[in-house]
Design an enzyme around this catalytic site. Structure first.
Site, PDB file in Angstrom:
ATOM      1  N   ASP A 284      11.428 -37.371 -64.963  1.00 21.60           N
ATOM      2  CA  ASP A 284      12.378 -35.938 -64.814  1.00 21.60           C
ATOM      3  C   ASP A 284      13.656 -36.529 -64.505  1.00 21.60           C
ATOM      4  OD1 ASP A 284      11.488 -36.493 -62.534  1.00 21.60           O
ATOM      5  OD2 ASP A 284      11.446 -34.314 -62.005  1.00 21.60           O
TER       6      ASP A 284
ATOM      7  N   ARG B 203       6.975 -26.864 -68.918  1.00 21.62           N
ATOM      8  CA  ARG B 203       7.754 -26.250 -70.080  1.00 21.62           C
ATOM      9  C   ARG B 203       7.458 -26.869 -71.424  1.00 21.62           C
ATOM     10  NH1 ARG B 203      11.096 -26.956 -65.596  1.00 21.62           N
ATOM     11  NH2 ARG B 203      12.083 -24.805 -64.897  1.00 21.62           N
TER      12      ARG B 203
ATOM     13  N   SER C 248       6.784 -35.441 -64.060  1.00 24.13           N
ATOM     14  CA  SER C 248       7.648 -36.000 -62.863  1.00 24.13           C
ATOM     15  C   SER C 248       6.860 -36.474 -61.659  1.00 24.13           C
ATOM     16  CB  SER C 248       8.394 -34.535 -62.383  1.00 24.13           C
ATOM     17  OG  SER C 248       8.732 -33.995 -63.645  1.00 24.13           O
TER      18      SER C 248
HETATM   19  P1  ADP Z   1       9.861 -28.357 -61.204  1.00 30.04           P
HETATM   20  O1  ADP Z   1      10.346 -28.803 -59.917  1.00 30.04           O
HETATM   21  O2  ADP Z   1       8.322 -27.716 -61.249  1.00 30.04           O
HETATM   22  O3  ADP Z   1      10.389 -28.834 -62.317  1.00 30.04           O
HETATM   23  P2  ADP Z   1      11.989 -26.482 -60.702  1.00 30.04           P
HETATM   24  O4  ADP Z   1      13.010 -27.165 -60.751  1.00 30.04           O
HETATM   25  O5  ADP Z   1      12.226 -25.192 -61.404  1.00 30.04           O
HETATM   26  O6  ADP Z   1      10.683 -26.665 -61.130  1.00 30.04           O
HETATM   27  O7  ADP Z   1      11.779 -25.973 -59.145  1.00 30.04           O
HETATM   28  C1  ADP Z   1      11.023 -24.937 -58.668  1.00 30.04           C
HETATM   29  C2  ADP Z   1      10.892 -25.157 -57.112  1.00 30.04           C
HETATM   30  O8  ADP Z   1      12.219 -24.668 -56.792  1.00 30.04           O
HETATM   31  C3  ADP Z   1      10.149 -23.876 -56.714  1.00 30.04           C
HETATM   32  O9  ADP Z   1       8.949 -24.653 -56.381  1.00 30.04           O
HETATM   33  C4  ADP Z   1      10.698 -23.542 -55.410  1.00 30.04           C
HETATM   34  O10 ADP Z   1      10.533 -24.195 -54.387  1.00 30.04           O
HETATM   35  C5  ADP Z   1      12.419 -23.742 -55.637  1.00 30.04           C
HETATM   36  N1  ADP Z   1      13.155 -22.551 -55.970  1.00 30.04           N
HETATM   37  C6  ADP Z   1      12.567 -21.535 -56.911  1.00 30.04           C
HETATM   38  N2  ADP Z   1      13.545 -20.302 -56.778  1.00 30.04           N
HETATM   39  C7  ADP Z   1      14.391 -20.710 -55.931  1.00 30.04           C
HETATM   40  C8  ADP Z   1      15.472 -20.170 -55.342  1.00 30.04           C
HETATM   41  N3  ADP Z   1      15.967 -18.845 -55.748  1.00 30.04           N
HETATM   42  N4  ADP Z   1      16.147 -20.628 -54.324  1.00 30.04           N
HETATM   43  C9  ADP Z   1      16.044 -21.904 -53.986  1.00 30.04           C
HETATM   44  N5  ADP Z   1      14.899 -22.526 -54.454  1.00 30.04           N
HETATM   45  C10 ADP Z   1      13.986 -22.028 -55.370  1.00 30.04           C
HETATM   46 MG    MG Z   2      11.569 -30.254 -63.281  1.00 27.78          MG
END
Ligand code: ADP
Ligand code: MG
Length: 456
Positions: A196, A78, A142
């Site tokens: 993060d 992001r 992260s």
């Molecule tokens: P990042 O970890 O890349 O910073 P996020 O916090 O958005 O990003 O986490 C993304 C992860 O969250 C995805 O890889 C998936 O495993 C999980 N995720 C995405 N959508 C859902 C959902 N509807 N319910 C539960 N877990 C989800």
């Molecule tokens: Mg994140």
């Protein structure tokens, strides 16, 4: 299904539920093992918890300025822009989100950082940002980093499926600067590097001085908290009354009880033998654990026996997502229509109500264990900071798993109640959306004001 095979299936499921259940006693043992590992990590001994000092404490809430931030998670990247008003309010004015392609996660470092620089370029153009000025930017990265200064740090080891070559051991800010230079983006000055979890704690504590812990439950899982300098071996000579935020890297906690499915997930991962807690708790892995159990049930003819093609759709690794579990567990309709529609979309038709109920039970089993382990880990940290639970502790949580999985936060809070009774009210979980990026920006503002003070 014949009478005897449904009896066998029930027996199989109830054995599994036992193997996945987390009792209160189990959590108490986990807490004491967590404390031991924390102690070892803080004193510089070999430990599954790295306990990395962030070189930062909480902000005061009066930091001011405009900010740009990058947030590289495990799945998404992001870019954010916003403003700190100096009165505990951070306002995000623009966000762009990019999914990181697997080829860039697992190619070369140059490729990965070029992808990031391209994202920044697109963000600048989309938001018509004047490129003749120079902007401070905070970078949330992260992964486990050894912080060498506020705006520099070396990647210790990749996690969450990343393997990009030539990055481990290198300063990631330097790699970002080189990519910006390759893309001729000269209006960006990287002034802070943060984990993060630290970003999440910092962002929440800018608004709320009772926040002393940050947790991530997204692609991966990790946490940080405020530690007394006197407890950190390598920094003991500094003012012992002061505090510093410590990034625990708790995803690597290894005093856990694995099932055979957890072992399969671990063996098939790019980092076998590491990150056991993360592999039982976080979004990257929960769907895969559930898929492996589902495949096992199909092999034993316990599920989808009315559909001969049912083995096809979920054969491939990672073909069943944690988001799918959210949908399945969230289906509250009487006949489980939503689960039926989900299965039909994947080419599995003619399912029975029993099939749908079993699938939902599998998801519940895997997600409830994840929430239980998450609750145990959070309790361990809060009780380390405050054994009697005398003070208020706000725990800021970011990540899509926590945000989107039905009932995940509630399950964690229920565990606190079982552990601490009324005192559990002193622990408040809050979802801090985009906290990880915002927090890094607040650090950039802290760094800028510290530099100002030195000049004047
Ligand atoms: P990042 O970890 O890349 O910073 P996020 O916090 O958005 O990003 O986490 C993304 C992860 O969250 C995805 O890889 C998936 O495993 C999980 N995720 C995405 N959508 C859902 C959902 N509807 N319910 C539960 N877990 C989800
Ligand atoms: Mg994140």
């Amino acid at each position: 299904m014949t009478q005897s095979s449904s009896v066998n299936c029930e027996k199989f499921l109830s054995d599994l539920e036992k193997a996945f259940s987390i009792s209160l006693n189990h959590i108490k043992v986990m807490i004491s093992q967590f404390h031991k590992e924390m102690k070892k990590g803080l004193s510089g001994h070999e430990s599954s918890l790295k306990m990395i000092p962030s070189l930062m404490d909480r902000p005061k809430g009066d930091e001011k300025g405009e900010f740009f931030a990058l947030d590289l998670g495990g799945t998404n990247f992001r870019v954010l822009a916003g403003k700190l008003d100096g009165k505990r309010k951070a306002i995000v004015s623009a966000v762009s989100k990019f999914a990181i392609p697997k080829k860039d996660m697992q190619g070369t470092g140059v490729q990965l950082f070029d992808f990031i620089a391209d994202g920044i370029d697109a963000f600048l153009t989309e938001n018509s940002i004047d490129r003749s000025k120079v902007y401070d930017l905070a970078f949330t990265f992260s992964f486990p980093v050894e912080q060498t200064s506020l705006a520099a740090g070396k990647l210790i080891v990749w996690t969450k499926g990343f393997t990009a070559k030539g990055v481990q051991g290198q300063d990631v800010v330097e790699l970002l600067n080189q990519a910006l230079e390759r893309k001729l983006i000269r209006c960006i000055n990287v002034t802070a590097l943060a984990n993060d979890t630290v970003g999440t704690l910092v962002a929440r504590s800018y608004a709320d001085p009772t926040c002393d812990m940050g947790v991530i439950m997204g692609t991966g899982t990790n946490a940080c908290y405020r530690e007394k300098l006197s407890n950190i071996q390598e920094l003991q000579s500094l003012n012992p009354k002061e505090h510093m935020i410590v990034n625990m890297e708790w995803g690597n906690f290894d005093k856990v009880r694995l099932t055979r499915y957890d072992r399969q997930v671990d063996e098939a991962s790019v980092n076998p033998g590491a990150m056991y807690l993360e592999k039982m708790v976080s979004g990257m892995y929960l769907g895969e654990i559930t898929r492996l159990i589902l495949m096992d049930l199909m092999k034993r003819d316990f599920i989808f026996i009315r559909n001969p093609d049912s083995a096809e759709p979920f054969q491939k690794k990672d073909s069943f997502k944690t988001g799918d579990m959210s949908l399945i567990e969230g289906d509250e309709t009487e006949n489980l229509h939503e689960i039926e529609r989900f299965l039909e979309n994947h080419g599995i038709s003619n399912v029975s109500l029993y099939d749908k109920t079993v699938l939902k039970r599998l998801c519940e089993m895997v997600s409830t264990r994840a929430a239980g382990l998450g609750a145990g880990a959070i309790s361990a940290v809060v009780s380390w900071m405050d054994p009697e639970l005398k003070d208020r502790h706000t725990v800021a949580v970011d990540g899509s798993l926590f945000e989107k999985y039905p009932g995940f936060g509630l399950k964690i809070e229920n565990t606190f109640k079982k552990l601490y009774g009324e005192k559990a009210e002193n622990i408040t979980l809050v979802h801090s959306k985009d906290g990880s990026g915002k927090g890094a920006a607040i650090m950039a503002a802290v760094a800028a004001s510290a530099a100002e003070m030195q000049k004047s």
